[in-house]
Design a protein around this motif. Structure first.
Motif, PDB file in Angstrom:
ATOM      1  N   LEU A 134       5.018  -0.994   7.554  1.00 51.31           N
ATOM      2  CA  LEU A 134       3.957  -0.250   7.212  1.00 51.31           C
ATOM      3  C   LEU A 134       2.571  -0.961   8.375  1.00 51.31           C
ATOM      4  O   LEU A 134       1.985  -0.195   9.002  1.00 51.31           O
ATOM      5  CB  LEU A 134       3.230  -0.360   6.042  1.00 51.31           C
ATOM      6  N   PHE A 135       2.689  -2.354   8.425  1.00 51.16           N
ATOM      7  CA  PHE A 135       1.651  -2.855   9.031  1.00 51.16           C
ATOM      8  C   PHE A 135       2.024  -2.676  10.632  1.00 51.16           C
ATOM      9  O   PHE A 135       1.176  -2.715  11.530  1.00 51.16           O
ATOM     10  CB  PHE A 135       1.780  -4.398   8.864  1.00 51.16           C
ATOM     11  N   ALA A 136       3.233  -2.436  11.033  1.00 49.77           N
ATOM     12  CA  ALA A 136       3.470  -2.069  12.441  1.00 49.77           C
ATOM     13  C   ALA A 136       3.066  -0.821  12.785  1.00 49.77           C
ATOM     14  O   ALA A 136       2.653  -0.502  13.990  1.00 49.77           O
ATOM     15  CB  ALA A 136       5.067  -2.097  12.681  1.00 49.77           C
ATOM     16  N   PHE A 137       3.040   0.100  12.020  1.00 45.74           N
ATOM     17  CA  PHE A 137       2.363   1.583  12.327  1.00 45.74           C
ATOM     18  C   PHE A 137       1.037   1.740  11.623  1.00 45.74           C
ATOM     19  O   PHE A 137       0.742   2.781  11.304  1.00 45.74           O
ATOM     20  CB  PHE A 137       3.355   2.575  11.572  1.00 45.74           C
ATOM     21  N   GLN A 138       0.300   0.781  11.778  1.00 42.93           N
ATOM     22  CA  GLN A 138      -1.036   0.692  10.761  1.00 42.93           C
ATOM     23  C   GLN A 138      -1.886   1.634  11.654  1.00 42.93           C
ATOM     24  O   GLN A 138      -2.792   2.190  10.942  1.00 42.93           O
ATOM     25  CB  GLN A 138      -1.550  -1.032  10.715  1.00 42.93           C
ATOM     26  N   ARG A 139      -1.927   1.677  12.762  1.00 45.74           N
ATOM     27  CA  ARG A 139      -2.898   2.435  13.634  1.00 45.74           C
ATOM     28  C   ARG A 139      -2.805   3.886  13.471  1.00 45.74           C
ATOM     29  O   ARG A 139      -3.733   4.764  13.589  1.00 45.74           O
ATOM     30  CB  ARG A 139      -2.787   2.024  15.084  1.00 45.74           C
ATOM     31  N   TYR A 140      -1.825   4.211  12.732  1.00 46.92           N
ATOM     32  CA  TYR A 140      -1.453   5.697  12.432  1.00 46.92           C
ATOM     33  C   TYR A 140      -1.984   5.948  11.083  1.00 46.92           C
ATOM     34  O   TYR A 140      -1.837   7.219  10.878  1.00 46.92           O
ATOM     35  CB  TYR A 140       0.230   6.106  12.626  1.00 46.92           C
ATOM     36  N   PHE A 141      -2.228   5.227  10.374  1.00 46.35           N
ATOM     37  CA  PHE A 141      -2.730   5.182   9.003  1.00 46.35           C
ATOM     38  C   PHE A 141      -4.219   5.048   8.601  1.00 46.35           C
ATOM     39  O   PHE A 141      -4.809   3.861   9.337  1.00 46.35           O
ATOM     40  CB  PHE A 141      -1.787   4.855   7.872  1.00 46.35           C
ATOM     41  N   ASP A 142      -4.810   5.578   7.738  1.00 50.13           N
ATOM     42  CA  ASP A 142      -6.268   4.951   7.153  1.00 50.13           C
ATOM     43  C   ASP A 142      -5.850   3.692   6.134  1.00 50.13           C
ATOM     44  O   ASP A 142      -4.862   3.738   5.865  1.00 50.13           O
ATOM     45  CB  ASP A 142      -7.019   5.979   6.504  1.00 50.13           C
ATOM     46  N   ASN A 143      -6.949   2.921   6.121  1.00 44.39           N
ATOM     47  CA  ASN A 143      -6.672   1.723   5.117  1.00 44.39           C
ATOM     48  C   ASN A 143      -6.131   2.206   3.835  1.00 44.39           C
ATOM     49  O   ASN A 143      -5.362   1.657   3.246  1.00 44.39           O
ATOM     50  CB  ASN A 143      -7.732   0.799   5.144  1.00 44.39           C
ATOM     51  N   ASP A 144      -7.084   3.256   3.235  1.00 42.70           N
ATOM     52  CA  ASP A 144      -6.561   3.807   2.065  1.00 42.70           C
ATOM     53  C   ASP A 144      -5.197   4.344   1.955  1.00 42.70           C
ATOM     54  O   ASP A 144      -4.508   4.130   0.852  1.00 42.70           O
ATOM     55  CB  ASP A 144      -7.566   4.770   1.500  1.00 42.70           C
ATOM     56  N   ASP A 145      -4.776   5.028   2.895  1.00 43.74           N
ATOM     57  CA  ASP A 145      -3.408   5.790   2.876  1.00 43.74           C
ATOM     58  C   ASP A 145      -2.564   4.743   2.969  1.00 43.74           C
ATOM     59  O   ASP A 145      -1.392   4.792   2.306  1.00 43.74           O
ATOM     60  CB  ASP A 145      -3.356   6.652   4.114  1.00 43.74           C
ATOM     61  N   LEU A 146      -2.488   3.644   3.648  1.00 43.20           N
ATOM     62  CA  LEU A 146      -1.802   2.512   3.789  1.00 43.20           C
ATOM     63  C   LEU A 146      -1.675   1.784   2.614  1.00 43.20           C
ATOM     64  O   LEU A 146      -0.433   1.493   2.108  1.00 43.20           O
ATOM     65  CB  LEU A 146      -2.290   1.382   5.043  1.00 43.20           C
ATOM     66  N   LEU A 147      -2.456   1.506   1.813  1.00 46.13           N
ATOM     67  CA  LEU A 147      -2.366   0.981   0.419  1.00 46.13           C
ATOM     68  C   LEU A 147      -1.762   1.765  -0.401  1.00 46.13           C
ATOM     69  O   LEU A 147      -0.844   1.315  -1.234  1.00 46.13           O
ATOM     70  CB  LEU A 147      -3.807   0.381   0.043  1.00 46.13           C
ATOM     71  N   ILE A 148      -2.046   3.087  -0.412  1.00 47.92           N
ATOM     72  CA  ILE A 148      -1.158   4.156  -1.563  1.00 47.92           C
ATOM     73  C   ILE A 148       0.167   4.150  -0.926  1.00 47.92           C
ATOM     74  O   ILE A 148       1.076   3.982  -1.982  1.00 47.92           O
ATOM     75  CB  ILE A 148      -2.050   5.401  -1.225  1.00 47.92           C
ATOM     76  N   ILE A 149       0.425   4.495   0.105  1.00 48.87           N
ATOM     77  CA  ILE A 149       1.949   4.152   0.782  1.00 48.87           C
ATOM     78  C   ILE A 149       2.793   2.954   0.392  1.00 48.87           C
ATOM     79  O   ILE A 149       3.835   3.063  -0.200  1.00 48.87           O
ATOM     80  CB  ILE A 149       1.774   4.754   2.328  1.00 48.87           C
ATOM     81  N   GLY A 150       1.955   2.114   0.666  1.00 49.73           N
ATOM     82  CA  GLY A 150       2.615   0.581   0.375  1.00 49.73           C
ATOM     83  C   GLY A 150       3.139   0.230  -1.148  1.00 49.73           C
ATOM     84  O   GLY A 150       3.948   0.239  -1.691  1.00 49.73           O
ATOM     85  N   LEU A 151       2.094   0.750  -2.105  1.00 50.91           N
ATOM     86  CA  LEU A 151       2.304   0.589  -3.592  1.00 50.91           C
ATOM     87  C   LEU A 151       3.279   1.434  -3.907  1.00 50.91           C
ATOM     88  O   LEU A 151       3.981   1.108  -4.869  1.00 50.91           O
ATOM     89  CB  LEU A 151       0.778   1.033  -4.183  1.00 50.91           C
ATOM     90  N   ILE A 152       3.258   2.923  -3.711  1.00 52.25           N
ATOM     91  CA  ILE A 152       4.269   3.820  -4.126  1.00 52.25           C
ATOM     92  C   ILE A 152       5.715   3.195  -3.424  1.00 52.25           C
ATOM     93  O   ILE A 152       6.708   3.359  -3.983  1.00 52.25           O
ATOM     94  CB  ILE A 152       3.971   5.036  -3.302  1.00 52.25           C
ATOM     95  N   GLY A 153       5.667   2.696  -2.144  1.00 56.63           N
ATOM     96  CA  GLY A 153       6.847   2.050  -1.789  1.00 56.63           C
ATOM     97  C   GLY A 153       7.454   0.991  -2.409  1.00 56.63           C
ATOM     98  O   GLY A 153       8.687   0.993  -2.512  1.00 56.63           O
ATOM     99  N   MET A 154       6.558   0.301  -3.121  1.00 57.59           N
ATOM    100  CA  MET A 154       6.989  -1.036  -3.808  1.00 57.59           C
ATOM    101  C   MET A 154       7.734  -0.268  -5.269  1.00 57.59           C
ATOM    102  O   MET A 154       8.696  -1.006  -5.718  1.00 57.59           O
ATOM    103  CB  MET A 154       5.709  -1.769  -3.994  1.00 57.59           C
ATOM    104  N   ALA A 155       7.015   0.728  -5.753  1.00 55.48           N
ATOM    105  CA  ALA A 155       7.523   1.368  -7.128  1.00 55.48           C
ATOM    106  C   ALA A 155       8.775   1.730  -6.944  1.00 55.48           C
ATOM    107  O   ALA A 155       9.660   1.758  -7.668  1.00 55.48           O
ATOM    108  CB  ALA A 155       6.373   2.263  -7.651  1.00 55.48           C
ATOM    109  N   LEU A 156       8.854   2.450  -5.749  1.00 54.47           N
ATOM    110  CA  LEU A 156      10.172   3.266  -5.413  1.00 54.47           C
ATOM    111  C   LEU A 156      11.348   2.205  -5.399  1.00 54.47           C
ATOM    112  O   LEU A 156      12.513   2.485  -5.537  1.00 54.47           O
ATOM    113  CB  LEU A 156      10.248   4.122  -4.244  1.00 54.47           C
ATOM    114  N   SER A 157      11.196   1.261  -4.484  1.00 56.97           N
ATOM    115  CA  SER A 157      12.048   0.083  -4.064  1.00 56.97           C
ATOM    116  C   SER A 157      12.529  -0.491  -5.669  1.00 56.97           C
ATOM    117  O   SER A 157      13.846  -0.824  -5.480  1.00 56.97           O
ATOM    118  CB  SER A 157      11.565  -1.006  -3.371  1.00 56.97           C
ATOM    119  N   LEU A 158      11.610  -0.716  -6.492  1.00 56.95           N
ATOM    120  CA  LEU A 158      12.019  -1.409  -7.905  1.00 56.95           C
ATOM    121  C   LEU A 158      12.686  -0.243  -8.242  1.00 56.95           C
ATOM    122  O   LEU A 158      13.996  -0.477  -8.929  1.00 56.95           O
ATOM    123  CB  LEU A 158      10.855  -1.553  -8.745  1.00 56.95           C
ATOM    124  N   TYR A 159      12.544   0.848  -8.488  1.00 55.48           N
ATOM    125  CA  TYR A 159      13.310   1.912  -9.260  1.00 55.48           C
ATOM    126  C   TYR A 159      14.635   2.064  -8.456  1.00 55.48           C
ATOM    127  O   TYR A 159      15.729   2.075  -9.357  1.00 55.48           O
ATOM    128  CB  TYR A 159      12.579   3.425  -9.189  1.00 55.48           C
TER     129      TYR A 159
END
Length: 74
Positions: free
Chosen positions: A36-61
């Motif tokens: 996500l940080f590699a593609f940071q310039r394509y996302f807003d900061n809020d979108d990056l945080l939301i995508i990261g948190l959803i990705g963490m939850a999905l990886s746990l599941y």
């Protein structure tokens, strides 16, 4: 309900599955954040945080789904 009857809430295998799934999910989420940080310039900061948190939850599941049927955790 189980605690009233004197039974444990989780058995040993359930605890091992949770620990193994959490450790592998942590490992995968670190790589997910790096991507996500590699593609940071394509996302807003809020979108990056939301995508990261959803990705963490999905990886746990997903890691829990694969770990719960895994042999050799006993």
């Amino acid at each position: 309900m189980k605690l009233k009857r004197g039974l444990f809430a989780d058995d040993e295998r359930s605890k091992k599955v949770k620990i193994h799934a959490a450790s592998s999910a942590y490992f995968y989420s670190l790589y997910f954040w790096l991507i996500l940080f590699a593609f940071q310039r394509y996302f807003d900061n809020d979108d990056l945080l939301i995508i990261g948190l959803i990705g963490m939850a999905l990886s746990l599941y997903i890691s829990w789904l694969f770990t719960r049927n895994k042999k050799g955790l006993d």
